[in-house]
Design a protein around this motif. Sequence first.
Motif, PDB file in Angstrom:
ATOM      1  N   PHE A   1       0.876  -1.173   0.000  1.00 39.60           N
ATOM      2  CA  PHE A   1       0.000   0.000   0.000  1.00 39.60           C
ATOM      3  C   PHE A   1       0.911   1.219   0.000  1.00 39.60           C
ATOM      4  O   PHE A   1       1.828   1.304   0.819  1.00 39.60           O
ATOM      5  N   VAL A   2       0.651   2.166  -0.902  1.00 44.72           N
ATOM      6  CA  VAL A   2       1.502   3.357  -0.970  1.00 44.72           C
ATOM      7  C   VAL A   2       0.650   4.618  -1.030  1.00 44.72           C
ATOM      8  O   VAL A   2      -0.499   4.590  -1.471  1.00 44.72           O
ATOM      9  N   GLY A   3       1.237   5.706  -0.589  1.00 49.77           N
ATOM     10  CA  GLY A   3       0.583   7.007  -0.632  1.00 49.77           C
ATOM     11  C   GLY A   3       1.527   8.047  -0.068  1.00 49.77           C
ATOM     12  O   GLY A   3       2.603   7.709   0.431  1.00 49.77           O
ATOM     13  N   GLN A   4       1.129   9.290  -0.143  1.00 50.55           N
ATOM     14  CA  GLN A   4       1.912  10.393   0.409  1.00 50.55           C
ATOM     15  C   GLN A   4       1.021  11.185   1.368  1.00 50.55           C
ATOM     16  O   GLN A   4      -0.190  11.256   1.178  1.00 50.55           O
ATOM     17  N   GLY A   5       1.607  11.782   2.383  1.00 58.59           N
ATOM     18  CA  GLY A   5       0.846  12.602   3.325  1.00 58.59           C
ATOM     19  C   GLY A   5      -0.208  11.780   4.058  1.00 58.59           C
ATOM     20  O   GLY A   5       0.051  10.670   4.514  1.00 58.59           O
ATOM     21  N   THR A   6      -1.421  12.328   4.171  1.00 60.87           N
ATOM     22  CA  THR A   6      -2.493  11.605   4.871  1.00 60.87           C
ATOM     23  C   THR A   6      -2.869  10.332   4.138  1.00 60.87           C
ATOM     24  O   THR A   6      -3.325   9.361   4.760  1.00 60.87           O
ATOM     25  N   ALA A   7      -2.685  10.293   2.822  1.00 67.91           N
ATOM     26  CA  ALA A   7      -2.932   9.053   2.073  1.00 67.91           C
ATOM     27  C   ALA A   7      -1.913   7.988   2.470  1.00 67.91           C
ATOM     28  O   ALA A   7      -2.215   6.792   2.476  1.00 67.91           O
ATOM     29  N   GLY A   8      -0.698   8.410   2.825  1.00 67.59           N
ATOM     30  CA  GLY A   8       0.308   7.481   3.321  1.00 67.59           C
ATOM     31  C   GLY A   8      -0.083   6.893   4.669  1.00 67.59           C
ATOM     32  O   GLY A   8       0.173   5.718   4.948  1.00 67.59           O
ATOM     33  N   VAL A   9      -0.712   7.714   5.510  1.00 65.60           N
ATOM     34  CA  VAL A   9      -1.221   7.225   6.808  1.00 65.60           C
ATOM     35  C   VAL A   9      -2.343   6.215   6.562  1.00 65.60           C
ATOM     36  O   VAL A   9      -2.399   5.160   7.199  1.00 65.60           O
ATOM     37  N   ALA A  10      -3.226   6.529   5.618  1.00 71.39           N
ATOM     38  CA  ALA A  10      -4.306   5.593   5.271  1.00 71.39           C
ATOM     39  C   ALA A  10      -3.729   4.274   4.755  1.00 71.39           C
ATOM     40  O   ALA A  10      -4.269   3.195   5.037  1.00 71.39           O
ATOM     41  N   ALA A  11      -2.626   4.342   4.008  1.00 71.53           N
ATOM     42  CA  ALA A  11      -1.976   3.135   3.498  1.00 71.53           C
ATOM     43  C   ALA A  11      -1.505   2.244   4.641  1.00 71.53           C
ATOM     44  O   ALA A  11      -1.640   1.013   4.597  1.00 71.53           O
ATOM     45  N   MET A  12      -0.965   2.853   5.701  1.00 72.79           N
ATOM     46  CA  MET A  12      -0.522   2.090   6.872  1.00 72.79           C
ATOM     47  C   MET A  12      -1.695   1.380   7.538  1.00 72.79           C
ATOM     48  O   MET A  12      -1.591   0.215   7.926  1.00 72.79           O
TER      49      MET A  12
ATOM     50  N   CYS B   1      -4.545   0.491   6.120  1.00 70.49           N
ATOM     51  CA  CYS B   1      -5.003  -0.582   5.227  1.00 70.49           C
ATOM     52  C   CYS B   1      -4.123  -1.822   5.347  1.00 70.49           C
ATOM     53  O   CYS B   1      -4.619  -2.950   5.390  1.00 70.49           O
ATOM     54  N   ALA B   2      -2.813  -1.620   5.390  1.00 71.90           N
ATOM     55  CA  ALA B   2      -1.886  -2.747   5.513  1.00 71.90           C
ATOM     56  C   ALA B   2      -2.084  -3.473   6.841  1.00 71.90           C
ATOM     57  O   ALA B   2      -2.093  -4.708   6.895  1.00 71.90           O
ATOM     58  N   ASP B   3      -2.269  -2.723   7.924  1.00 76.59           N
ATOM     59  CA  ASP B   3      -2.484  -3.327   9.243  1.00 76.59           C
ATOM     60  C   ASP B   3      -3.775  -4.146   9.269  1.00 76.59           C
ATOM     61  O   ASP B   3      -3.802  -5.267   9.788  1.00 76.59           O
ATOM     62  N   ILE B   4      -4.838  -3.602   8.696  1.00 74.04           N
ATOM     63  CA  ILE B   4      -6.122  -4.309   8.677  1.00 74.04           C
ATOM     64  C   ILE B   4      -6.013  -5.584   7.846  1.00 74.04           C
ATOM     65  O   ILE B   4      -6.484  -6.653   8.263  1.00 74.04           O
ATOM     66  N   LEU B   5      -5.377  -5.496   6.675  1.00 73.25           N
ATOM     67  CA  LEU B   5      -5.247  -6.668   5.809  1.00 73.25           C
ATOM     68  C   LEU B   5      -4.401  -7.744   6.471  1.00 73.25           C
ATOM     69  O   LEU B   5      -4.743  -8.930   6.420  1.00 73.25           O
ATOM     70  N   ASN B   6      -3.320  -7.351   7.117  1.00 71.88           N
ATOM     71  CA  ASN B   6      -2.488  -8.315   7.851  1.00 71.88           C
ATOM     72  C   ASN B   6      -3.286  -9.014   8.942  1.00 71.88           C
ATOM     73  O   ASN B   6      -3.151 -10.221   9.162  1.00 71.88           O
ATOM     74  N   TYR B   7      -4.114  -8.258   9.626  1.00 74.84           N
ATOM     75  CA  TYR B   7      -4.911  -8.812  10.725  1.00 74.84           C
ATOM     76  C   TYR B   7      -5.877  -9.889  10.231  1.00 74.84           C
ATOM     77  O   TYR B   7      -6.008 -10.947  10.833  1.00 74.84           O
TER      78      TYR B   7
ATOM     79  N   SER C   1       2.638  -4.779   3.361  1.00 74.30           N
ATOM     80  CA  SER C   1       3.282  -3.658   4.045  1.00 74.30           C
ATOM     81  C   SER C   1       2.849  -2.341   3.412  1.00 74.30           C
ATOM     82  O   SER C   1       2.217  -2.322   2.361  1.00 74.30           O
ATOM     83  N   ALA C   2       3.200  -1.261   4.099  1.00 69.23           N
ATOM     84  CA  ALA C   2       2.869   0.081   3.609  1.00 69.23           C
ATOM     85  C   ALA C   2       4.108   0.952   3.683  1.00 69.23           C
ATOM     86  O   ALA C   2       4.964   0.764   4.550  1.00 69.23           O
ATOM     87  N   MET C   3       4.194   1.885   2.757  1.00 71.11           N
ATOM     88  CA  MET C   3       5.292   2.848   2.774  1.00 71.11           C
ATOM     89  C   MET C   3       4.904   4.048   1.946  1.00 71.11           C
ATOM     90  O   MET C   3       3.937   4.002   1.179  1.00 71.11           O
ATOM     91  N   LYS C   4       5.659   5.111   2.134  1.00 76.64           N
ATOM     92  CA  LYS C   4       5.448   6.268   1.270  1.00 76.64           C
ATOM     93  C   LYS C   4       5.769   5.860  -0.164  1.00 76.64           C
ATOM     94  O   LYS C   4       6.706   5.096  -0.405  1.00 76.64           O
ATOM     95  N   ALA C   5       5.016   6.383  -1.093  1.00 77.52           N
ATOM     96  CA  ALA C   5       5.271   6.081  -2.500  1.00 77.52           C
ATOM     97  C   ALA C   5       6.699   6.469  -2.881  1.00 77.52           C
ATOM     98  O   ALA C   5       7.387   5.743  -3.610  1.00 77.52           O
TER      99      ALA C   5
ATOM    100  N   VAL D   1       0.476  -3.591  -6.073  1.00 79.21           N
ATOM    101  CA  VAL D   1       0.683  -2.287  -5.449  1.00 79.21           C
ATOM    102  C   VAL D   1      -0.646  -1.542  -5.451  1.00 79.21           C
ATOM    103  O   VAL D   1      -1.266  -1.365  -6.500  1.00 79.21           O
ATOM    104  N   ILE D   2      -1.087  -1.140  -4.260  1.00 76.52           N
ATOM    105  CA  ILE D   2      -2.347  -0.423  -4.107  1.00 76.52           C
ATOM    106  C   ILE D   2      -2.036   1.016  -3.688  1.00 76.52           C
ATOM    107  O   ILE D   2      -1.536   1.259  -2.590  1.00 76.52           O
ATOM    108  N   ALA D   3      -2.304   1.934  -4.593  1.00 72.06           N
ATOM    109  CA  ALA D   3      -2.013   3.342  -4.335  1.00 72.06           C
ATOM    110  C   ALA D   3      -3.243   4.033  -3.760  1.00 72.06           C
ATOM    111  O   ALA D   3      -4.353   3.831  -4.242  1.00 72.06           O
ATOM    112  N   ILE D   4      -3.026   4.840  -2.740  1.00 75.68           N
ATOM    113  CA  ILE D   4      -4.102   5.620  -2.144  1.00 75.68           C
ATOM    114  C   ILE D   4      -3.812   7.094  -2.406  1.00 75.68           C
ATOM    115  O   ILE D   4      -2.699   7.572  -2.185  1.00 75.68           O
ATOM    116  N   SER D   5      -4.821   7.787  -2.912  1.00 72.08           N
ATOM    117  CA  SER D   5      -4.642   9.202  -3.244  1.00 72.08           C
ATOM    118  C   SER D   5      -5.966   9.926  -3.109  1.00 72.08           C
ATOM    119  O   SER D   5      -7.023   9.348  -3.359  1.00 72.08           O
ATOM    120  N   GLN D   6      -5.912  11.156  -2.668  1.00 66.99           N
ATOM    121  CA  GLN D   6      -7.133  11.948  -2.599  1.00 66.99           C
ATOM    122  C   GLN D   6      -7.434  12.559  -3.965  1.00 66.99           C
ATOM    123  O   GLN D   6      -8.483  12.326  -4.547  1.00 66.99           O
TER     124      GLN D   6
END
Length: 203
Positions: free
Chosen positions: A95-106, A108-114, A124-128, A150-155
Amino acid sequence: DGIKAMFYDGTQVELEEKDIKHSDITSRDIDRQGFPHYFLKEIMESPDSVEKTLQNRWKIKDKDSKSYEITLEESVLPQSIQKALVNNKIKRIFFVGQGTAGVAAMVCADILNYYIEDLSLLVSAMKASELSGFKLNDHDSAISMADTLVIAISQSGTTTDTNCTIDMVKKRGAQTLAIVNRRDSDITFKVDGVMYTSTGRDI
């Protein structure tokens, strides 16, 4: 006619028919609807936005057991990606994104892992910009990421770092999805599947 495009150095770009993209976005989608500014409008529309995001994307599978199933259109999750997941061809999900989208990526990765609980699948998640800048190499082959989703999150769908990363991973064979607010934004033309938040008209 009447549109000119050029590279940063001023070199003219010859536009062709294939370069034209059409959008369903209209002036009603950018109407502030009486709010003094867009930020307040976004805050007030949040509950409706969440409801619209979930609408028609899940249904009751069995009334007696009250179990649910996810119902995503192929434009969201293409058959090729579904098959790759079912046949264990996908070994890594980023999961990738920048700024608040990067936080959302984290998140999403945590929920999917769970919920997946599969140690053979790396989620995993990281900044794009971190994925493109530090995890990819010039000598990577065209199939070096064939086992990767790769799942990109963007506003806005126009974040340069995120869009550039999508271009780079696709050249290495990765499959791609986007979760984005804005219909027909730049990223939607780059990925294999798109899930819009709300109706994709949250501008």
